[in-house]
Enzyme design. Sequence first.
Site, short mmCIF file in Angstrom:
data_model
loop_
_atom_site.label_atom_id
_atom_site.label_comp_id
_atom_site.label_asym_id
_atom_site.label_seq_id
_atom_site.Cartn_x
_atom_site.Cartn_y
_atom_site.Cartn_z
N HIS B 12 8.03 2.67 -67.09
CA HIS B 12 8.27 1.96 -66.31
C HIS B 12 9.24 0.43 -66.75
O HIS B 12 8.24 -0.73 -65.42
CB HIS B 12 7.88 2.07 -64.98
CG HIS B 12 6.16 1.22 -65.07
ND1 HIS B 12 4.78 2.64 -64.24
CD2 HIS B 12 5.27 1.01 -65.60
CE1 HIS B 12 4.14 2.26 -64.48
NE2 HIS B 12 4.49 1.06 -65.45
N HIS B 59 -0.03 -2.84 -60.18
CA HIS B 59 0.22 -3.99 -61.65
C HIS B 59 -0.92 -5.46 -61.53
O HIS B 59 0.29 -6.76 -61.28
CB HIS B 59 1.32 -4.13 -62.99
CG HIS B 59 1.66 -3.19 -63.80
ND1 HIS B 59 2.68 -2.56 -62.86
CD2 HIS B 59 1.73 -2.91 -64.60
CE1 HIS B 59 3.69 -1.41 -63.39
NE2 HIS B 59 2.27 -1.58 -64.44
N HIS B 193 2.46 1.23 -75.86
CA HIS B 193 2.19 -0.13 -76.14
C HIS B 193 1.58 -0.60 -75.76
O HIS B 193 -0.18 -0.48 -75.45
CB HIS B 193 3.58 -0.62 -74.17
CG HIS B 193 2.74 -0.42 -73.18
ND1 HIS B 193 2.41 0.92 -72.69
CD2 HIS B 193 2.85 -0.93 -71.49
CE1 HIS B 193 2.39 0.56 -71.03
NE2 HIS B 193 2.16 0.88 -71.16
N GLU B 240 -1.22 4.13 -69.25
CA GLU B 240 -0.61 4.36 -68.04
C GLU B 240 -0.28 6.25 -68.69
O GLU B 240 0.22 7.12 -67.63
CB GLU B 240 0.54 3.82 -68.43
CG GLU B 240 0.50 2.37 -67.69
CD GLU B 240 1.80 1.62 -67.63
OE1 GLU B 240 0.64 0.68 -67.19
OE2 GLU B 240 2.50 2.11 -68.09
FE LIG Z 1 2.73 -0.18 -66.28
#
Ligand SMILES: [Fe+3]
Lengths: 298, 298, 150, 150
Positions: B12, B59, B193, B240
């Site tokens: 996302h 976030h 990431h 995540e």
């Molecule tokens: Fe995220």
Amino acid sequence: MARITAGVASSHVPLLGVASDFNKDRDDYFGPIFAGYDWTREWEKAEKPDVIILVYNDHASAFDMKIIPTFAIGCGERYKSADEGWGPRAVPDVEGHPDLAWHIAQSLVLDEFDMTIINEMDVDHGLTVPLSMMFGKPDAWPCKVVPLAVNVVTYPPPSGNRCWALGEAVRKAVESFPEDLNVQVWGTGGMSHQLQGPRAGLINKEWDNMFLDGLVGDSDHLRRIPHIEYLRETGSEGIEMVMWLVMRGALGKKTRALHRHYHVPCSNTAIGHMVLRPDNGEGLDMTGSDTVTAIAAE
Amino acid sequence: MARITAGVASSHVPLLGVASDFNKDRDDYFGPIFAGYDWTREWEKAEKPDVIILVYNDHASAFDMKIIPTFAIGCGERYKSADEGWGPRAVPDVEGHPDLAWHIAQSLVLDEFDMTIINEMDVDHGLTVPLSMMFGKPDAWPCKVVPLAVNVVTYPPPSGNRCWALGEAVRKAVESFPEDLNVQVWGTGGMSHQLQGPRAGLINKEWDNMFLDGLVGDSDHLRRIPHIEYLRETGSEGIEMVMWLVMRGALGKKTRALHRHYHVPCSNTAIGHMVLRPDNGEGLDMTGSDTVTAIAAE
Amino acid sequence: MITEDPRHQDIHEYLAEMEDIPGTRVFTAKRARQGYHMNQFAMSLMKDENRARFKADERAYMDEWPLTEDQKLALLARDYNRCLDLGGNVYFLAKLFSTDGLPFAEAVSTMTDMEFPEYRAMMMAGGRSPEGMRSIRANEAAAAAKKEDR
Amino acid sequence: MITEDPRHQDIHEYLAEMEDIPGTRVFTAKRARQGYHMNQFAMSLMKDENRARFKADERAYMDEWPLTEDQKLALLARDYNRCLDLGGNVYFLAKLFSTDGLPFAEAVSTMTDMEFPEYRAMMMAGGRSPEGMRSIRANEAAAAAKKEDR
Ligand SMILES: [Fe+3]
Ligand SMILES: [Fe+3]
């Protein structure tokens, strides 16, 4: 190593805060209620706990309908008394213990409890009334507090079993905290009360005392009481007693009662209060009160 | 009876929202990313899900440091796109499904998940980017959404095992909802990431593809991956991926993959996307995409 | 892949492992507490009026928050590694990236030893390899073994 | 006491049981949704300035909230049973008790069939007995059995 040295159970009726704040605590109405806490106040002076893990529920004070956490742990530095509609109680601020609280919070999440961490909030009578009952009216509370708020307002609250298991995990977390701390766990709310509708004023002394009995010894049968039984037997707000099970779960397999008090009424509510020791070879002082306060009106 | 008919996994990355909003989605950089979603967009038009249970993380948009829920379920009527610092995305409001959401919330608490119920919040790119990827740019989203926000920012997040178990309980809750609803569960975030520090930009294609492989079939070994492995192997924000396990847990014992897409890079991130069917005798259409998009840069 | 059930892991072991990753600050309670007000400050930049006030006078706006001088200096300098060391979290700090109009990847690249074009090229070529980046302890052990060999 | 493990009880059975208690509205999702704004309105009375504005013109203050006309009338009339029927929760409504300066027990007594002195006397004598107050279904079954007997 931090260790849990005692569990304390107590009702947290807001009117007790009013009685304390306005010096009515020894009048005809409140005298018999407060008398049942005299032993505990003396005992607490000797115990000198460093931290109380205070299990309570917020009564639409810190949490509105926008956000409803099932289990919330206060990790903040300090908490102010909430304005519940008549101005905040004139009691000291509640000092938190962020080191211990964050440690417990992290440990609980690892143990698969889905905690909500709270860093800023006001605390209402659910938390401040038990402090008044156990400590009277000091200029500052004599210990730090880790607030542990349980949803018992919007249904379903957590099951009794889940509350007990949370207590077990809290014990494990406390025992893995490296600092040498004397920690008590308090379970608050209850006992019998219903604050709403035509059935308001319901009190069930037999059931309440059965529940008090069940906190003592090595049985864990209380954790399996379904919500509906609390509601049918002790009134809609009797459900608050599930919070006592967090305290009981934190004391380990076996407990002994040092002090017990039961009185009807306080406002709409039956007052219950108990001091428990874990009794699993911890070697704690088991000296209790000489008398168990008689059940009122019997 | 409501039923879960599919699971969708997707990264996302906020930049995908920017690409979509500013019509860059077919340029040289974004073209290969969006191409991997073309099959899914067509498939979704045919599937016509009524509700998406959208597992994502906030976030630092709806939740600041004051309150950090581990599992929060959105029970509101609608949610606006959050202003993440450059103004809210120009996407339609997200319509909730309070009937289903409250049903799931109540059922999960009975099953001893310590949910936080949210009635009002804004939703950020974690939730709106997957909607853009799967549905493009309609005037209104073609289905309702139950947001399920997981804390993966403040440590520890919930374990993979707990996330998977939550998915299992979500499945049970959906199947006990009386209305006839076509429900999908989406797991979002990931894959590799790291957005911080000297190690930023870490990508682990092998691990990501091992994870994609593990979502298919009847093994549940992914639920036992510890957090540290996500962090070491896939970067600090690779954690995540635990949210994908909620989706996987909700699909039952066995799954089949209908579509799979993997591409590096998008901004700092490896894009992963997968469409899964539960394969436990539900008798769903198992027609998949003809080709599995190749792993980029190999 | 470790397939041992990770439940009921001791929190101290868990947190110690989190400190063993090269070039990485995991946002544990320790950092969350240290950076509390820095992160809350950053989050305030989600509001247009706050962004405007901040841009007009960064120092004055930050002085309204209980930040340490170190935190203010790190924020003024946009020294994001330093911000992380002082308890910042990238999702909160990202509100400052946005306020500056800086693309996310470019902001992230400032924390590495590369300029943005080089960082971007690395990402286009498949990203940074995890080889040798998994564990500080393992790297130290490998270095010690190598030294022994000589 | 039921000692069966209550975990994993079906939510429909659970909620049905909650509706089986005489003279009691359990604050389930259905009620929480119906009363959402009424409860949020009540909670706003925790602020001194809101209490003052409400007292100055109750109707005008309530008109700022998306309440139904029924909810406004029930609140204006302090008809707390009606408020409960419309989704109110006593902990939220208690902010209105306080705003009115009404003792909690007195406010609660207005929901019963007693005047406050009588209610207070009942509490002093040990409270309301749960006998015959546990279950609507059980009461109906008992009444039916009694009728059969005759
Ligand atoms: Fe995220
Ligand atoms: Fe209470």
